[in-house]
Design an enzyme around this catalytic site. Structure first.
Site, PDB file in Angstrom:
ATOM      1  N   LYS A   1      11.099  -1.199   0.496  1.00  0.00           N
ATOM      2  CA  LYS A   1       9.962  -1.874   1.140  1.00  0.00           C
ATOM      3  C   LYS A   1       9.384  -2.964   0.238  1.00  0.00           C
ATOM      4  CE  LYS A   1       8.969   2.147   3.987  1.00  0.00           C
ATOM      5  NZ  LYS A   1       8.240   3.416   4.126  1.00  0.00           N
TER       6      LYS A   1
ATOM      7  N   GLY B   1      15.949   3.931   0.428  1.00  0.00           N
ATOM      8  CA  GLY B   1      14.731   4.429   1.068  1.00  0.00           C
ATOM      9  C   GLY B   1      13.563   3.489   0.851  1.00  0.00           C
ATOM     10  N   SER B   2      12.373   4.063   0.732  1.00  0.00           N
ATOM     11  CA  SER B   2      11.137   3.274   0.764  1.00  0.00           C
ATOM     12  C   SER B   2      10.955   2.338  -0.419  1.00  0.00           C
ATOM     13  CB  SER B   2       9.929   4.211   0.867  1.00  0.00           C
ATOM     14  OG  SER B   2       9.941   4.875   2.116  1.00  0.00           O
ATOM     15  N   ILE B   3      11.701   2.516  -1.504  1.00  0.00           N
ATOM     16  CA  ILE B   3      11.632   1.542  -2.599  1.00  0.00           C
ATOM     17  C   ILE B   3      12.009   0.156  -2.081  1.00  0.00           C
ATOM     18  CG2 ILE B   3      12.836   0.826  -4.710  1.00  0.00           C
ATOM     19  CD1 ILE B   3      12.779   3.694  -5.647  1.00  0.00           C
TER      20      ILE B   3
END
Length: 574
Positions: free
Chosen positions: A310, A306-308
């Site tokens: 990014k 997920g957004s980690i």
């Protein structure tokens, strides 16, 4: 002259004598040759067979080396136990022996009878009985019952770090975790008990028992910290119950050298009773349930980060020179890639935002644009440069590999979803290791749990060395990421991890599990402190939480509690 008949008889008898002598001589030569063959050629084999027939051997395992934490707290030790066996030919009162062993060992009478009545050199009845039971059996004094003292593994904290430590089998061999990985270090040389027997298999008393030398195993000093491990385990248990989650994983690591201070993967299991399924696995049967219960999700499982992820997208873009902190993006609440409409978690959109604001907001449309700037080919190049496609080399068995698209299969939609951490899978330890590279100046460290070994009776400790790969990213990119991730905690979506007086950086994430139709999620948060010069980092993962499932809402507070306790403990001042 002799008569002709006399000469004929003499010659005939002479021939008979020569033939007879020749036969005897041939037989003698054959017997001598056979004797030489048996003594010289076959001698060693028959000597070994004779010893095997005359000697009875019993193995008594020596104490296994202890496993201790970085401060000397014993996590795995030994306890005195006894192995019970019987020798059929030496038993004088079989019925009494059967009744006694059934009672004292808690075994079925038919089982014991079968072994007592079996004509063999030695038969096992039960291994690793408690010292009290062993001494009681010994006090009966029955002939043919052997009670050999030995050692078995004892874990004083039962389920603490169970999936890291692992356990041993009946032969004192490591089966899982550090026990298996460092089995040769921890195992000592076993003691052998030799006794002489006669043709009936009865021991010859005047010879007694011969004991061979044994060596105790080496002590394994780990990087774990008992206090940090205990606190993280408590937090994981509370979180799992509160969120009715399928599991909770917590990793604490020094990003500068890869030392693992804590590794928790709830639900854990009792190391002193590893074959009994815990309540979480009662619905499974036999081997399947045990394999699931023993599995270390921090190392052997993969998930969509997920957004980690990014953080990785940002580093690739900075390294490629296609992103600056001043760049601006527009988020209407979604973005369209080919025929796919990809929405932002804020469906009304973030509007115009800078890169730093996009990171703080964890805005998917912005990072889809950043990923497209890098491009599929260069993005894959950075996966290789960052080591994302390689295993970390952690010293635990069963590490999982990253599951990533092949380069030729990364089309615009795949590139878009990869950019914000979906459509591929990594292990938690891989995610931790890659992010450590971006906050420690660009060095890929090897995560590890073994610090060194200490031999029995010696003060010096042999220190293990682990490889470090430099140049993962530039120091400038690393400095940027530390600064921006600190803003995520102080001003953005990771604010629930904020602790007044401490500079903490971090990133939240929420990803949906497969199949998407089940609407189940994996929530996570990765954080580090102090932000300017990280000395410790924490990764919290909650699997399939019920109710609220956003990483910033449920994982960041767990990380905050951990930081609040371990930062003062590690001597990191406000």
């Amino acid at each position: 002259m002799f008569p002709e008949s006399y000469v004929r008889n003499f010659v005939y008898n002479r021939k008979k004598q020569l033939v007879t002598f020749g036969v005897f001589f041939a037989v003698l030569c054959f017997l001598i040759g056979r004797l030489v063959f048996l003594v010289v050629v076959k001698g060693p084999r028959y000597e070994a067979m004779a010893k095997e027939q005359q000697q009875r051997e019993r193995v008594v395992y020596s104490p296994r080396g202890a496993i201790v934490d970085r401060n000397g707290v014993v996590l795995a030790d030994n306890k005195r136990v006894y192995n019970i066996s019987v020798i059929h030919n030496q038993i004088t009162d079989p019925e009494a022996v059967i009744q006694m062993l059934s009672k004292e060992c808690g075994l079925d009478e038919a089982f014991v009878r079968k072994r007592v009545e079996k004509v063999s050199s030695i038969e096992k009845i039960k291994y690793h009985v408690d010292e009290e039971v062993g001494k009681r059996i010994l006090s009966y004094g029955y002939d043919g019952v052997k009670v050999d003292g030995c050692y078995s593994r004892d874990y004083p904290y039962e389920d603490l770090a169970s999936k890291v430590l692992g356990f041993t089998g009946g032969d004192n061999q490591g089966i899982l975790g550090l026990e298996a990985k460092y089995d040769e270090v921890l195992r000592g040389n076993p003691e052998e008990l030799l006794t002489m027997t006669d043709a009936r298999g009865v021991e010859v008393e005047q010879y007694g028992e011969v004991h061979t030398d044994s060596d105790e195993g080496n002590t394994l000093i780990t990087t774990l910290d008992y206090n940090i491990q205990s606190y993280c385990a408590q937090e994981a248990k509370k979180t799992m119950i509160r969120k009715e989650a399928e599991g909770v994983s917590i990793l604490v690591m020094n990003p500068k050298n890869g030392e693992i201070l804590a590794m928790v993967d709830e639900p854990e299991y009792n190391l002193n009773d590893p074959f009994t399924l815990t309540e979480w696995y009662q619905g499974y049967e036999g081997t399947q349930g045990c394999n699931l219960m023993w599995r270390n999700g921090c190392v052997s499982d993969t998930y969509e980060p997920g957004s980690i992820f990014k953080i990785i997208t940002s580093c690739a873009a900075f390294e490629e020179g296609v992103l600056t902190p001043e760049d601006r993006f527009f988020c209407p609440g979604y973005t369209v890639v080919e025929d796919r409409r990809i929405r932002c978690h804020k469906t009304t959109g973030h509007g115009s935002e800078s890169y730093v604001e996009a990171l703080e907001n964890s805005c998917n449309p912005a990072f889809v644009q950043i990923g497209s700037r890098v491009g599929a080919e260069r993005f894959y190049h950075y996966f290789e440069q960052f080591g994302l496609l390689d295993k970390t080399g952690i010293d635990l068995p069963g590490e999982a590999s990253t599951i990533m698209h092949k380069p030729e299969n990364i089309h615009p939609v795949e590139l878009a979803t990869i950019s914000f951490g979906q459509s591929f899978q990594v292990s938690p330890i891989e995610m931790m290791t890659v992010i450590a590279s971006f906050i420690n100046g660009g060095n890929r460290v090897t995560p590890h749990l073994a610090k060194g070994i200490q031999k029995p009776g010696e003060q010096e400790c042999y220190q293990y060395q682990y490889p470090v790969k430099t140049g993962i990213c530039s120091s400038d990119t690393s400095e940027k990421m530390r600064t921006f991730l600190e803003k995520v905690v102080s001003e953005g979506g990771g604010n629930k991890a904020y602790i007044e007086g401490y500079s903490i950086g971090g990133k939240t994430a929420t990803s949906q599990t497969l199949p998407r139709s089940e609407h189940q999620y994996v929530s996570s948060f990765v954080g580090f402190a102090p932000a300017a010069n990280p000395e410790v980092m924490v990764l919290v993962i909650i699997k399939k939480p019920q109710g609220i499932y956003y990483g910033g809402t449920i994982c960041a507070p767990v990380a905050r509690e951990i930081f609040a306790n371990i930062l003062p403990y590690l001597g990191i001042d406000k």
